[in-house]
Design a protein around this motif. Structure first.
Motif, PDB file in Angstrom:
ATOM      1  N   PRO A 269      -2.142 -11.497  -0.538  1.00  0.00           N
ATOM      2  CA  PRO A 269      -3.203 -10.586  -0.978  1.00  0.00           C
ATOM      3  C   PRO A 269      -4.586 -11.216  -0.902  1.00  0.00           C
ATOM      4  CG  PRO A 269      -1.968 -11.422  -2.858  1.00  0.00           C
ATOM      5  CD  PRO A 269      -1.251 -11.899  -1.629  1.00  0.00           C
ATOM      6  N   VAL A 270      -5.588 -10.375  -0.682  1.00  0.00           N
ATOM      7  CA  VAL A 270      -6.991 -10.800  -0.654  1.00  0.00           C
ATOM      8  C   VAL A 270      -7.667 -10.253  -1.902  1.00  0.00           C
ATOM      9  CG1 VAL A 270      -9.194 -10.582   0.566  1.00  0.00           C
ATOM     10  CG2 VAL A 270      -7.061 -10.857   1.857  1.00  0.00           C
ATOM     11  N   THR A 271      -8.320 -11.114  -2.652  1.00  0.00           N
ATOM     12  CA  THR A 271      -8.930 -10.712  -3.919  1.00  0.00           C
ATOM     13  C   THR A 271     -10.426 -10.433  -3.807  1.00  0.00           C
ATOM     14  OG1 THR A 271      -9.279 -13.022  -4.534  1.00  0.00           O
ATOM     15  CG2 THR A 271      -7.218 -11.981  -5.249  1.00  0.00           C
ATOM     16  N   LYS A 272     -11.115 -11.170  -2.936  1.00  0.00           N
ATOM     17  CA  LYS A 272     -12.552 -10.979  -2.762  1.00  0.00           C
ATOM     18  C   LYS A 272     -12.923 -11.115  -1.293  1.00  0.00           C
ATOM     19  CE  LYS A 272     -14.444 -12.494  -7.231  1.00  0.00           C
ATOM     20  NZ  LYS A 272     -15.383 -13.443  -7.892  1.00  0.00           N
ATOM     21  N   ILE A 273     -13.916 -10.329  -0.882  1.00  0.00           N
ATOM     22  CA  ILE A 273     -14.469 -10.436   0.464  1.00  0.00           C
ATOM     23  C   ILE A 273     -15.987 -10.439   0.350  1.00  0.00           C
ATOM     24  CG2 ILE A 273     -14.636  -9.385   2.751  1.00  0.00           C
ATOM     25  CD1 ILE A 273     -11.890  -8.088   2.221  1.00  0.00           C
ATOM     26  N   ASP A 274     -16.599 -11.493   0.827  1.00  0.00           N
ATOM     27  CA  ASP A 274     -18.056 -11.635   0.747  1.00  0.00           C
ATOM     28  C   ASP A 274     -18.548 -11.501  -0.688  1.00  0.00           C
ATOM     29  OD1 ASP A 274     -17.985 -11.880   3.498  1.00  0.00           O
ATOM     30  OD2 ASP A 274     -18.406  -9.768   3.850  1.00  0.00           O
ATOM     31  N   GLY A 275     -17.750 -12.028  -1.615  1.00  0.00           N
ATOM     32  CA  GLY A 275     -18.122 -12.008  -3.028  1.00  0.00           C
ATOM     33  C   GLY A 275     -17.786 -10.728  -3.753  1.00  0.00           C
ATOM     34  N   ARG A 276     -17.342  -9.707  -3.044  1.00  0.00           N
ATOM     35  CA  ARG A 276     -17.012  -8.426  -3.671  1.00  0.00           C
ATOM     36  C   ARG A 276     -15.536  -8.380  -4.018  1.00  0.00           C
ATOM     37  NH1 ARG A 276     -20.849  -7.933   0.147  1.00  0.00           N
ATOM     38  NH2 ARG A 276     -22.524  -6.384  -0.073  1.00  0.00           N
ATOM     39  N   GLN A 277     -15.232  -7.999  -5.243  1.00  0.00           N
ATOM     40  CA  GLN A 277     -13.844  -7.893  -5.667  1.00  0.00           C
ATOM     41  C   GLN A 277     -13.165  -6.722  -4.977  1.00  0.00           C
ATOM     42  OE1 GLN A 277     -13.055  -8.201  -9.885  1.00  0.00           O
ATOM     43  NE2 GLN A 277     -11.204  -6.939  -9.720  1.00  0.00           N
ATOM     44  N   ILE A 278     -11.946  -6.957  -4.505  1.00  0.00           N
ATOM     45  CA  ILE A 278     -11.150  -5.916  -3.862  1.00  0.00           C
ATOM     46  C   ILE A 278      -9.994  -5.551  -4.781  1.00  0.00           C
ATOM     47  CG2 ILE A 278      -9.794  -5.270  -1.839  1.00  0.00           C
ATOM     48  CD1 ILE A 278     -12.737  -5.845  -1.210  1.00  0.00           C
ATOM     49  N   GLY A 279      -9.945  -4.314  -5.213  1.00  0.00           N
ATOM     50  CA  GLY A 279      -8.861  -3.871  -6.077  1.00  0.00           C
ATOM     51  C   GLY A 279      -9.023  -4.313  -7.512  1.00  0.00           C
ATOM     52  N   GLU A 280      -8.089  -3.874  -8.328  1.00  0.00           N
ATOM     53  CA  GLU A 280      -8.169  -4.115  -9.769  1.00  0.00           C
ATOM     54  C   GLU A 280      -7.375  -5.331 -10.217  1.00  0.00           C
ATOM     55  OE1 GLU A 280      -6.986  -0.490 -11.604  1.00  0.00           O
ATOM     56  OE2 GLU A 280      -8.787   0.608 -10.968  1.00  0.00           O
ATOM     57  N   LYS A 281      -6.475  -5.837  -9.355  1.00  0.00           N
ATOM     58  CA  LYS A 281      -5.687  -7.006  -9.726  1.00  0.00           C
ATOM     59  C   LYS A 281      -5.403  -7.831  -8.483  1.00  0.00           C
ATOM     60  CE  LYS A 281      -1.610  -3.979 -10.011  1.00  0.00           C
ATOM     61  NZ  LYS A 281      -0.503  -3.533 -10.893  1.00  0.00           N
ATOM     62  N   PRO A 282      -5.104  -9.123  -8.659  1.00  0.00           N
ATOM     63  CA  PRO A 282      -4.951 -10.014  -7.502  1.00  0.00           C
ATOM     64  C   PRO A 282      -3.904  -9.562  -6.489  1.00  0.00           C
ATOM     65  CG  PRO A 282      -5.113 -11.277  -9.531  1.00  0.00           C
ATOM     66  CD  PRO A 282      -4.987  -9.835  -9.941  1.00  0.00           C
ATOM     67  N   PHE A 283      -2.770  -9.079  -6.969  1.00  0.00           N
ATOM     68  CA  PHE A 283      -1.672  -8.675  -6.080  1.00  0.00           C
ATOM     69  C   PHE A 283      -1.445  -7.185  -6.285  1.00  0.00           C
ATOM     70  CE2 PHE A 283       2.005 -11.074  -3.946  1.00  0.00           C
ATOM     71  CZ  PHE A 283       2.287 -10.027  -3.097  1.00  0.00           C
ATOM     72  N   GLY A 284      -2.003  -6.367  -5.398  1.00  0.00           N
ATOM     73  CA  GLY A 284      -1.944  -4.919  -5.545  1.00  0.00           C
ATOM     74  C   GLY A 284      -0.535  -4.361  -5.413  1.00  0.00           C
ATOM     75  N   ASP A 285      -0.311  -3.209  -5.994  1.00  0.00           N
ATOM     76  CA  ASP A 285       1.028  -2.606  -6.019  1.00  0.00           C
ATOM     77  C   ASP A 285       1.551  -2.304  -4.621  1.00  0.00           C
ATOM     78  OD1 ASP A 285       0.938  -2.706  -8.772  1.00  0.00           O
ATOM     79  OD2 ASP A 285       0.252  -0.630  -8.995  1.00  0.00           O
ATOM     80  N   THR A 286       0.709  -1.711  -3.773  1.00  0.00           N
ATOM     81  CA  THR A 286       1.173  -1.366  -2.431  1.00  0.00           C
ATOM     82  C   THR A 286       1.420  -2.624  -1.604  1.00  0.00           C
ATOM     83  OG1 THR A 286      -0.070   0.712  -2.515  1.00  0.00           O
ATOM     84  CG2 THR A 286       0.664  -0.034  -0.354  1.00  0.00           C
ATOM     85  N   THR A 287       0.553  -3.614  -1.751  1.00  0.00           N
ATOM     86  CA  THR A 287       0.759  -4.888  -1.052  1.00  0.00           C
ATOM     87  C   THR A 287       2.074  -5.513  -1.478  1.00  0.00           C
ATOM     88  OG1 THR A 287      -1.628  -5.252  -0.924  1.00  0.00           O
ATOM     89  CG2 THR A 287      -0.209  -7.168  -0.596  1.00  0.00           C
ATOM     90  N   ARG A 288       2.385  -5.455  -2.758  1.00  0.00           N
ATOM     91  CA  ARG A 288       3.645  -6.026  -3.251  1.00  0.00           C
ATOM     92  C   ARG A 288       4.843  -5.272  -2.695  1.00  0.00           C
ATOM     93  NH1 ARG A 288       4.385  -9.674  -7.263  1.00  0.00           N
ATOM     94  NH2 ARG A 288       2.278  -9.397  -8.102  1.00  0.00           N
ATOM     95  N   ILE A 289       4.736  -3.957  -2.610  1.00  0.00           N
ATOM     96  CA  ILE A 289       5.824  -3.154  -2.022  1.00  0.00           C
ATOM     97  C   ILE A 289       6.033  -3.540  -0.563  1.00  0.00           C
ATOM     98  CG2 ILE A 289       6.443  -0.823  -1.261  1.00  0.00           C
ATOM     99  CD1 ILE A 289       5.098   0.191  -3.866  1.00  0.00           C
ATOM    100  N   LEU A 290       4.940  -3.633   0.201  1.00  0.00           N
ATOM    101  CA  LEU A 290       5.037  -4.000   1.614  1.00  0.00           C
ATOM    102  C   LEU A 290       5.605  -5.405   1.788  1.00  0.00           C
ATOM    103  CD1 LEU A 290       1.665  -2.534   2.912  1.00  0.00           C
ATOM    104  CD2 LEU A 290       3.953  -1.699   3.471  1.00  0.00           C
ATOM    105  N   SER A 291       5.216  -6.312   0.891  1.00  0.00           N
ATOM    106  CA  SER A 291       5.743  -7.674   0.956  1.00  0.00           C
ATOM    107  C   SER A 291       7.253  -7.670   0.748  1.00  0.00           C
ATOM    108  CB  SER A 291       5.061  -8.547  -0.104  1.00  0.00           C
ATOM    109  OG  SER A 291       5.516  -9.888  -0.022  1.00  0.00           O
ATOM    110  N   GLY A 292       7.716  -6.841  -0.185  1.00  0.00           N
ATOM    111  CA  GLY A 292       9.158  -6.724  -0.415  1.00  0.00           C
ATOM    112  C   GLY A 292       9.892  -6.131   0.771  1.00  0.00           C
ATOM    113  N   LEU A 293       9.285  -5.131   1.402  1.00  0.00           N
ATOM    114  CA  LEU A 293       9.895  -4.515   2.583  1.00  0.00           C
ATOM    115  C   LEU A 293       9.962  -5.500   3.745  1.00  0.00           C
ATOM    116  CD1 LEU A 293       8.201  -0.994   2.470  1.00  0.00           C
ATOM    117  CD2 LEU A 293      10.602  -1.518   1.983  1.00  0.00           C
ATOM    118  N   TYR A 294       8.928  -6.312   3.875  1.00  0.00           N
ATOM    119  CA  TYR A 294       8.924  -7.329   4.932  1.00  0.00           C
ATOM    120  C   TYR A 294      10.019  -8.368   4.672  1.00  0.00           C
ATOM    121  CZ  TYR A 294       7.412 -11.346   7.704  1.00  0.00           C
ATOM    122  OH  TYR A 294       7.372 -12.415   8.564  1.00  0.00           O
ATOM    123  N   GLN A 295      10.173  -8.793   3.414  1.00  0.00           N
ATOM    124  CA  GLN A 295      11.233  -9.746   3.088  1.00  0.00           C
ATOM    125  C   GLN A 295      12.612  -9.145   3.348  1.00  0.00           C
ATOM    126  OE1 GLN A 295      10.951 -12.997   2.356  1.00  0.00           O
ATOM    127  NE2 GLN A 295       8.760 -12.693   2.714  1.00  0.00           N
TER     128      GLN A 295
END
Length: 306
Positions: A269-295
């Motif tokens: 997961p990416v938390t910040k880009i150019d100093g701007r926060q991305i999303g509300e938490k470090p490991f987003g829900d959809t990213t976590r789902i995709l990570s599980g599907l990839y595993q």
């Protein structure tokens, strides 16, 4: 400790690994290539990276396809078949008694030069082949923490002078991009294409999530990532909308989540880009789902080939 997508848990066994060079094995401190090697002199070489999971080289055909395509692109003819190369990889793994959590880097250069020169006609040997296996397990702590990106002024090249899909030894522009990011206080670099659209990162492929949809670049100016392709595959298999499209930093800064992909780290997961926060938490829900599907896709690969 350096933080990034290649963070690995320290493993003392790596001090004693045997490295393959042209059919022979050497300890780490004795594994050497001539200063007249094409790769050292002019970056004339290609590489591939494989992961060994539970005794299976995962997505092997995809990696071999990419390696042979890279060789064809730079006009290099291998004096061995796919089967013969993989036999040497397994020989290397067996010498090291390796079965799991192993990262294998295959490096093939055009060979030794008669004298320092770009000219391939001055090559006086066959290709130099190095197989470097290491025990490398991705740091779970690093994955959960996520990484930060900085948008570099170094652009991804056009396919008409150095196709970004080519896994070659000429990586200086990516190193320059990464240096800019590090100096800006970020972990890795985000790179734009020649038109100003978001392309990829210096060593990984880039995705965002907006309103439940997965976005990544068109693929025209980004690395030909195997993991990238597998994430797109699992999206299609699980009815998750995935677009390969042009988008800009305007879209990125307003994304709900972002992540990068690579053979070693999978999805990070990416938390910040150019100093701007991305999303509300470090490991987003959809990213976590995709990570599980990839595993799960990796586990399926292991079951089918184990």
């Amino acid at each position: 400790m350096v933080h990034g997508t290649h963070n690995a848990i320290e493993d003392s066994r790596n001090k004693d690994i045997k490295i393959y060079i042209n059919g022979e094995f050497f300890n780490r401190e004795n594994a050497k290539i001539s200063v007249l090697d094409s790769g050292y002199l002019v970056g004339d070489g290609i590489w591939e990276a494989l992961r060994l999971h539970h005794g299976v080289l995962v997505f092997l055909k995809d990696h071999l396809d990419r390696l042979w395509q890279s060789a064809a692109t730079i006009g290099m003819t291998f004096p061995f078949s796919r089967e013969e190369l993989i036999a040497e990889v397994w020989k290397t793994l067996n010498v090291n008694n390796m079965q799991d959590h192993v990262h294998v880097r295959i490096m093939i250069t055009r060979g030794l030069k008669k004298t320092p020169s770009q000219d391939p006609r001055l090559t006086i040997s066959g290709p130099n082949v190095v197989i470097l296996p290491e025990y490398k397990k991705a740091s779970t702590e690093s994955k959960e923490k996520g990484i930060t990106l900085f948008t570099s002024t170094i652009r991804r090249g056009s396919p008409d002078y150095l196709d970004p899909r080519l896994n070659c030894h000429s990586k200086l522009h990516e190193v320059q991009a990464l240096i800019q990011a590090i100096e800006a206080g970020a972990d890795e670099a985000l790179m734009l294409d020649i038109h100003g659209f978001v392309s990829t990162c210096n060593a990984t492929n880039f995705f965002i999530i907006k309103d439940g949809e997965v976005w990544t670049s068109t693929g025209q100016y980004c690395m030909n990532g195997i993991t990238r392709a597998k994430v797109i595959q699992v999206c299609h298999e699980n009815n998750i909308v995935c677009h390969q499209k042009n988008f800009s930093l305007f879209d990125v800064y307003g994304a709900d989540e972002a992540f990068v992909t690579g053979t070693f780290g999978g999805l990070t997961p990416v938390t910040k880009i150019d100093g701007r926060q991305i999303g509300e938490k470090p490991f987003g829900d959809t990213t976590r789902i995709l990570s599980g599907l990839y595993q799960s896709l990796i586990e399926r690969e292991v079951q089918n080939n184990g």
